[in-house]
Design a protein around this motif. Structure first.
Motif, PDB file in Angstrom:
ATOM      1  N   GLY A   2       0.794  -1.227   0.000  1.00 59.51           N
ATOM      2  CA  GLY A   2       0.000   0.000   0.000  1.00 59.51           C
ATOM      3  C   GLY A   2       0.824   1.274   0.000  1.00 59.51           C
ATOM      4  O   GLY A   2       0.305   2.346  -0.297  1.00 59.51           O
ATOM      5  N   ASP A   3       2.126   1.201   0.310  1.00 61.40           N
ATOM      6  CA  ASP A   3       2.948   2.412   0.352  1.00 61.40           C
ATOM      7  C   ASP A   3       3.091   3.063  -1.016  1.00 61.40           C
ATOM      8  O   ASP A   3       3.054   4.283  -1.132  1.00 61.40           O
ATOM      9  CB  ASP A   3       4.339   2.115   0.921  1.00 61.40           C
ATOM     10  N   GLU A   4       3.252   2.240  -2.040  1.00 60.98           N
ATOM     11  CA  GLU A   4       3.407   2.798  -3.383  1.00 60.98           C
ATOM     12  C   GLU A   4       2.136   3.539  -3.791  1.00 60.98           C
ATOM     13  O   GLU A   4       2.186   4.617  -4.388  1.00 60.98           O
ATOM     14  CB  GLU A   4       3.738   1.682  -4.378  1.00 60.98           C
ATOM     15  N   GLU A   5       0.975   2.982  -3.425  1.00 59.89           N
ATOM     16  CA  GLU A   5      -0.306   3.635  -3.734  1.00 59.89           C
ATOM     17  C   GLU A   5      -0.440   4.952  -2.977  1.00 59.89           C
ATOM     18  O   GLU A   5      -0.914   5.944  -3.527  1.00 59.89           O
ATOM     19  CB  GLU A   5      -1.479   2.710  -3.395  1.00 59.89           C
ATOM     20  N   LYS A   6      -0.011   4.954  -1.697  1.00 56.49           N
ATOM     21  CA  LYS A   6      -0.069   6.194  -0.899  1.00 56.49           C
ATOM     22  C   LYS A   6       0.821   7.264  -1.517  1.00 56.49           C
ATOM     23  O   LYS A   6       0.451   8.436  -1.575  1.00 56.49           O
ATOM     24  CB  LYS A   6       0.392   5.933   0.545  1.00 56.49           C
ATOM     25  N   ALA A   7       2.001   6.848  -1.966  1.00 57.05           N
ATOM     26  CA  ALA A   7       2.928   7.788  -2.590  1.00 57.05           C
ATOM     27  C   ALA A   7       2.318   8.366  -3.872  1.00 57.05           C
ATOM     28  O   ALA A   7       2.378   9.571  -4.110  1.00 57.05           O
ATOM     29  CB  ALA A   7       4.260   7.106  -2.883  1.00 57.05           C
ATOM     30  N   ALA A   8       1.719   7.511  -4.682  1.00 59.54           N
ATOM     31  CA  ALA A   8       1.080   7.968  -5.923  1.00 59.54           C
ATOM     32  C   ALA A   8      -0.077   8.912  -5.608  1.00 59.54           C
ATOM     33  O   ALA A   8      -0.243   9.938  -6.275  1.00 59.54           O
ATOM     34  CB  ALA A   8       0.602   6.774  -6.738  1.00 59.54           C
ATOM     35  N   ALA A   9      -0.849   8.590  -4.591  1.00 53.41           N
ATOM     36  CA  ALA A   9      -1.985   9.438  -4.207  1.00 53.41           C
ATOM     37  C   ALA A   9      -1.519  10.821  -3.745  1.00 53.41           C
ATOM     38  O   ALA A   9      -2.209  11.819  -3.951  1.00 53.41           O
ATOM     39  CB  ALA A   9      -2.808   8.763  -3.113  1.00 53.41           C
ATOM     40  N   ALA A  10      -0.341  10.880  -3.151  1.00 48.99           N
ATOM     41  CA  ALA A  10       0.203  12.167  -2.695  1.00 48.99           C
ATOM     42  C   ALA A  10       0.780  12.977  -3.851  1.00 48.99           C
ATOM     43  O   ALA A  10       1.055  14.162  -3.705  1.00 48.99           O
ATOM     44  CB  ALA A  10       1.283  11.929  -1.638  1.00 48.99           C
ATOM     45  N   GLY A  11       0.964  12.322  -5.006  1.00 46.12           N
ATOM     46  CA  GLY A  11       1.469  13.031  -6.178  1.00 46.12           C
ATOM     47  C   GLY A  11       2.836  12.588  -6.644  1.00 46.12           C
ATOM     48  O   GLY A  11       3.390  13.167  -7.579  1.00 46.12           O
ATOM     49  N   CYS A  12       3.409  11.563  -6.013  1.00 47.46           N
ATOM     50  CA  CYS A  12       4.719  11.079  -6.449  1.00 47.46           C
ATOM     51  C   CYS A  12       4.617  10.495  -7.854  1.00 47.46           C
ATOM     52  O   CYS A  12       3.647   9.829  -8.192  1.00 47.46           O
ATOM     53  CB  CYS A  12       5.253  10.018  -5.485  1.00 47.46           C
ATOM     54  N   ASP A  13       5.641  10.761  -8.653  1.00 56.68           N
ATOM     55  CA  ASP A  13       5.673  10.297 -10.037  1.00 56.68           C
ATOM     56  C   ASP A  13       6.291   8.908 -10.164  1.00 56.68           C
ATOM     57  O   ASP A  13       6.250   8.308 -11.237  1.00 56.68           O
ATOM     58  CB  ASP A  13       6.480  11.290 -10.888  1.00 56.68           C
ATOM     59  N   GLY A  14       6.876   8.417  -9.084  1.00 54.41           N
ATOM     60  CA  GLY A  14       7.497   7.104  -9.088  1.00 54.41           C
ATOM     61  C   GLY A  14       7.883   6.702  -7.686  1.00 54.41           C
ATOM     62  O   GLY A  14       7.687   7.455  -6.736  1.00 54.41           O
ATOM     63  N   TYR A  15       8.465   5.524  -7.577  1.00 55.14           N
ATOM     64  CA  TYR A  15       8.722   4.919  -6.274  1.00 55.14           C
ATOM     65  C   TYR A  15      10.017   4.116  -6.353  1.00 55.14           C
ATOM     66  O   TYR A  15      10.157   3.260  -7.224  1.00 55.14           O
ATOM     67  CB  TYR A  15       7.536   4.004  -5.959  1.00 55.14           C
ATOM     68  N   ILE A  16      10.966   4.432  -5.482  1.00 53.10           N
ATOM     69  CA  ILE A  16      12.238   3.714  -5.426  1.00 53.10           C
ATOM     70  C   ILE A  16      12.442   3.224  -4.001  1.00 53.10           C
ATOM     71  O   ILE A  16      12.322   4.013  -3.049  1.00 53.10           O
ATOM     72  CB  ILE A  16      13.418   4.620  -5.836  1.00 53.10           C
ATOM     73  N   THR A  17      12.740   1.939  -3.850  1.00 53.05           N
ATOM     74  CA  THR A  17      12.956   1.402  -2.509  1.00 53.05           C
ATOM     75  C   THR A  17      14.446   1.414  -2.164  1.00 53.05           C
ATOM     76  O   THR A  17      15.308   1.297  -3.038  1.00 53.05           O
ATOM     77  CB  THR A  17      12.414  -0.038  -2.378  1.00 53.05           C
ATOM     78  N   LYS A  18      14.711   1.587  -0.874  1.00 47.53           N
ATOM     79  CA  LYS A  18      16.071   1.512  -0.345  1.00 47.53           C
ATOM     80  C   LYS A  18      16.214   0.166   0.350  1.00 47.53           C
ATOM     81  O   LYS A  18      15.241  -0.322   0.885  1.00 47.53           O
ATOM     82  CB  LYS A  18      16.312   2.632   0.678  1.00 47.53           C
TER      83      LYS A  18
END
Length: 126
Positions: A90-106
């Motif tokens: 669900g974190d990637e979806e939350k990030a997208a909902a906030a307006g993030c254009d992509g998602y990179i994990t550490k």
């Protein structure tokens, strides 16, 4: 993409240093911020093309900062990538909902990281 301005927002000094070194080596102009408040100060005088945004920040979190940047006409076109070690369902979806254009994990893969950043830069033009 050499010379493109990038801002890294992360409260972990090791992550800041590693990502900055990798991107500077690729020719990016890189600034760093340990929290949202410093990031906002930097953005006032430095117009990044891309922001690597840690989600877990002290004070204002990365998702709230992303929302604010995406709501402003001056900063809405900045490419913002969620940059997090907390890769929960669900974190990637939350990030997208906030307006993030992509998602990179550490932790990042130092071999592929520059190409991933270049890919986001080429997908989205000014």
């Amino acid at each position: 993409m050499a010379g493109e301005p990038v801002l890294i927002v992360d409260d972990n000094p090791i992550n800041l240093k590693l990502t900055k070194v990798l991107l500077v080596k690729e020719g990016y102009e890189v600034k760093t911020a340990p929290d949202a408040e410093v990031a906002l100060e930097i953005i006032a005088g430095f117009k990044p093309r891309l922001i690597l945004m840690d989600i877990q920040l002290p004070g204002m979190d990365g998702l709230e900062l992303t929302r604010r940047l995406k709501e402003s006409k001056d900063t809405k076109n900045i490419i913002i990538l969620a940059f997090t070690a907390y890769a929960m369902k669900g974190d990637e979806e939350k990030a997208a909902a906030a307006g993030c254009d992509g998602y990179i994990t550490k932790p990042i893969d130092t071999q592929t990281f520059p190409a991933v950043i270049a890919g986001f830069m080429s997908k989205k033009s000014h």
